[in-house]
Motif scaffolding. Structure first.
Motif, PDB file in Angstrom:
ATOM      1  N   GLY A 191       0.804  -1.214   0.000  1.00  0.00           N
ATOM      2  CA  GLY A 191       0.000   0.000   0.000  1.00  0.00           C
ATOM      3  C   GLY A 191       0.837   1.263   0.000  1.00  0.00           C
ATOM      4  O   GLY A 191       0.286   2.362  -0.077  1.00  0.00           O
ATOM      5  N   GLU A 192       2.160   1.128   0.121  1.00  0.00           N
ATOM      6  CA  GLU A 192       3.088   2.256   0.069  1.00  0.00           C
ATOM      7  C   GLU A 192       4.121   1.968  -1.018  1.00  0.00           C
ATOM      8  O   GLU A 192       5.257   1.572  -0.724  1.00  0.00           O
ATOM      9  N   PRO A 193       3.773   2.145  -2.291  1.00  0.00           N
ATOM     10  CA  PRO A 193       4.659   1.748  -3.383  1.00  0.00           C
ATOM     11  C   PRO A 193       5.817   2.699  -3.652  1.00  0.00           C
ATOM     12  O   PRO A 193       6.684   2.389  -4.471  1.00  0.00           O
ATOM     13  N   ASP A 194       5.835   3.867  -2.989  1.00  0.00           N
ATOM     14  CA  ASP A 194       6.909   4.836  -3.207  1.00  0.00           C
ATOM     15  C   ASP A 194       7.917   4.747  -2.068  1.00  0.00           C
ATOM     16  O   ASP A 194       7.537   4.848  -0.892  1.00  0.00           O
ATOM     17  N   TRP A 195       9.202   4.562  -2.415  1.00  0.00           N
ATOM     18  CA  TRP A 195      10.241   4.470  -1.392  1.00  0.00           C
ATOM     19  C   TRP A 195      11.600   4.703  -2.033  1.00  0.00           C
ATOM     20  O   TRP A 195      11.737   4.712  -3.261  1.00  0.00           O
ATOM     21  N   SER A 196      12.591   4.889  -1.201  1.00  0.00           N
ATOM     22  CA  SER A 196      13.958   4.988  -1.693  1.00  0.00           C
ATOM     23  C   SER A 196      14.902   4.447  -0.637  1.00  0.00           C
ATOM     24  O   SER A 196      14.560   4.365   0.548  1.00  0.00           O
ATOM     25  N   LEU A 197      16.090   4.053  -1.078  1.00  0.00           N
ATOM     26  CA  LEU A 197      17.118   3.575  -0.158  1.00  0.00           C
ATOM     27  C   LEU A 197      18.488   4.001  -0.656  1.00  0.00           C
ATOM     28  O   LEU A 197      18.681   4.269  -1.847  1.00  0.00           O
ATOM     29  N   ALA A 198      19.435   4.048   0.262  1.00  0.00           N
ATOM     30  CA  ALA A 198      20.836   4.281  -0.053  1.00  0.00           C
ATOM     31  C   ALA A 198      21.638   3.221   0.672  1.00  0.00           C
ATOM     32  O   ALA A 198      21.364   2.913   1.840  1.00  0.00           O
ATOM     33  N   GLY A 199      22.606   2.638   0.005  1.00  0.00           N
ATOM     34  CA  GLY A 199      23.381   1.585   0.648  1.00  0.00           C
ATOM     35  C   GLY A 199      24.570   1.143  -0.166  1.00  0.00           C
ATOM     36  O   GLY A 199      25.099   1.899  -0.987  1.00  0.00           O
ATOM     37  N   VAL A 238      23.882 -11.597  -4.958  1.00  0.00           N
ATOM     38  CA  VAL A 238      23.676 -10.160  -4.784  1.00  0.00           C
ATOM     39  C   VAL A 238      23.560  -9.902  -3.298  1.00  0.00           C
ATOM     40  O   VAL A 238      22.680 -10.453  -2.632  1.00  0.00           O
ATOM     41  N   ARG A 239      24.446  -9.065  -2.771  1.00  0.00           N
ATOM     42  CA  ARG A 239      24.415  -8.714  -1.348  1.00  0.00           C
ATOM     43  C   ARG A 239      24.189  -7.227  -1.220  1.00  0.00           C
ATOM     44  O   ARG A 239      24.861  -6.428  -1.867  1.00  0.00           O
ATOM     45  N   LEU A 240      23.244  -6.864  -0.391  1.00  0.00           N
ATOM     46  CA  LEU A 240      22.869  -5.460  -0.259  1.00  0.00           C
ATOM     47  C   LEU A 240      22.770  -5.073   1.209  1.00  0.00           C
ATOM     48  O   LEU A 240      22.050  -5.717   1.975  1.00  0.00           O
ATOM     49  N   ILE A 241      23.517  -4.049   1.586  1.00  0.00           N
ATOM     50  CA  ILE A 241      23.437  -3.461   2.928  1.00  0.00           C
ATOM     51  C   ILE A 241      22.750  -2.111   2.799  1.00  0.00           C
ATOM     52  O   ILE A 241      23.183  -1.264   2.003  1.00  0.00           O
ATOM     53  N   VAL A 242      21.671  -1.902   3.542  1.00  0.00           N
ATOM     54  CA  VAL A 242      20.933  -0.643   3.468  1.00  0.00           C
ATOM     55  C   VAL A 242      21.435   0.284   4.576  1.00  0.00           C
ATOM     56  O   VAL A 242      21.346  -0.037   5.760  1.00  0.00           O
ATOM     57  N   ASP A 243      21.944   1.435   4.177  1.00  0.00           N
ATOM     58  CA  ASP A 243      22.401   2.432   5.147  1.00  0.00           C
ATOM     59  C   ASP A 243      21.274   3.372   5.553  1.00  0.00           C
ATOM     60  O   ASP A 243      21.254   3.883   6.678  1.00  0.00           O
ATOM     61  N   ALA A 244      20.335   3.617   4.638  1.00  0.00           N
ATOM     62  CA  ALA A 244      19.229   4.526   4.944  1.00  0.00           C
ATOM     63  C   ALA A 244      18.009   4.169   4.123  1.00  0.00           C
ATOM     64  O   ALA A 244      18.109   3.984   2.907  1.00  0.00           O
ATOM     65  N   TRP A 245      16.882   4.048   4.795  1.00  0.00           N
ATOM     66  CA  TRP A 245      15.592   3.845   4.148  1.00  0.00           C
ATOM     67  C   TRP A 245      14.792   5.142   4.194  1.00  0.00           C
ATOM     68  O   TRP A 245      14.827   5.868   5.182  1.00  0.00           O
ATOM     69  N   ASN A 246      14.054   5.416   3.131  1.00  0.00           N
ATOM     70  CA  ASN A 246      13.082   6.488   3.132  1.00  0.00           C
ATOM     71  C   ASN A 246      11.746   5.895   2.677  1.00  0.00           C
ATOM     72  O   ASN A 246      11.344   6.048   1.521  1.00  0.00           O
ATOM     73  N   PRO A 247      11.060   5.163   3.553  1.00  0.00           N
ATOM     74  CA  PRO A 247       9.791   4.559   3.170  1.00  0.00           C
ATOM     75  C   PRO A 247       8.744   5.616   2.864  1.00  0.00           C
ATOM     76  O   PRO A 247       8.646   6.634   3.550  1.00  0.00           O
TER      77      PRO A 247
END
Length: 220
Positions: free
Chosen positions: A55-63, A208-217
């Motif tokens: 229900g929240e399809p907009d997001w961003s991440l940095a990692g 594929v390995r991914l570390i998320v430093d910041a989420w912006n849900p």
């Protein structure tokens, strides 16, 4: 031409490989046999999480991301912006100052920053594989990165950790192990929309390995 494209892409990703792969060194999540009642509660929480996040399809991440195909590996910084079905993924290697950008939606994708100029294709995963040699399931990863089963890939097998959180997801031939932000026992039920801190996806030699430093849900 193909060799030059692959070489350029590997040069982009290789800058921080050793450091990030060491950081991402995989230890298998603890598998605990939960009582039936706790498994049912964990499944109910997971379904509630998935419904809320869809229900929240907009997001961003940095990692940080590391990829390998069994012979070659590389890594870099990643910024991912998702607005509904449309995505824009930027990857950069700070040491070499090289970068590429993948953007698209269900109708197709465009890859920029590679030798020979931009490339376009109907499937982002196939486009990346042809241009770089890396096996990255872009469409599914957009769901998996938030700890959600991907649509269109068939049934998934889900395992839960001792804390009741999603620990492993197997779907479409891939296995994805999850790590979550540190939290007190029982926090899974209190924070139904918590987002993963790290995932390790693998299929055969591809990883594929991914570390998320910041989420912006909820924020494009």
């Amino acid at each position: 031409m193909t060799r030059r494209i692959a070489a350029a892409s590997r040069a982009l990703l290789v800058a921080a490989t050793v450091a990030l792969l060491a950081t991402c060194a995989t230890t298998q999540p603890i598998r605990t046999s939960l009582p039936a009642a706790e498994v049912a509660a964990a499944q109910a929480r997971q379904l509630a999480r998935e419904a809320a996040l869809r229900g929240e399809p907009d997001w961003s991440l940095a990692g940080r991301i590391a990829v390998s195909n069994g012979r070659n590996g590389g890594s870099g910084r990643i910024d991912w912006q998702q607005v509904g079905p449309r995505y824009e993924v930027s990857l950069s290697a700070p040491v070499t100052r090289q970068s590429w950008r993948l953007a698209g939606d269900a109708a197709g994708a465009r890859l920029e920053g590679i030798d020979g100029g931009p490339r376009e294709g109907a499937d982002a995963g196939e486009l990346l594989r042809a241009a770089t040699g890396w096996d990255i399931p872009v469409a599914a990863l957009a769901e998996w990165v938030r700890g959600v089963r991907a649509d269109g890939l068939g049934p998934a097998v889900v395992s839960y950790g001792a804390d009741g959180r999603l620990a492993r997801l197997a779907q479409g031939g891939w296995e994805i192990d999850y790590r979550w932000p540190d939290a007190a026992a029982g926090a899974a039920s209190a924070d139904a929309q918590a987002l993963p801190a790290r995932l390790d996806a693998r299929r055969g030699d591809a990883r594929v390995r991914l570390i998320v430093d910041a989420w912006n849900p909820g924020e494009p």
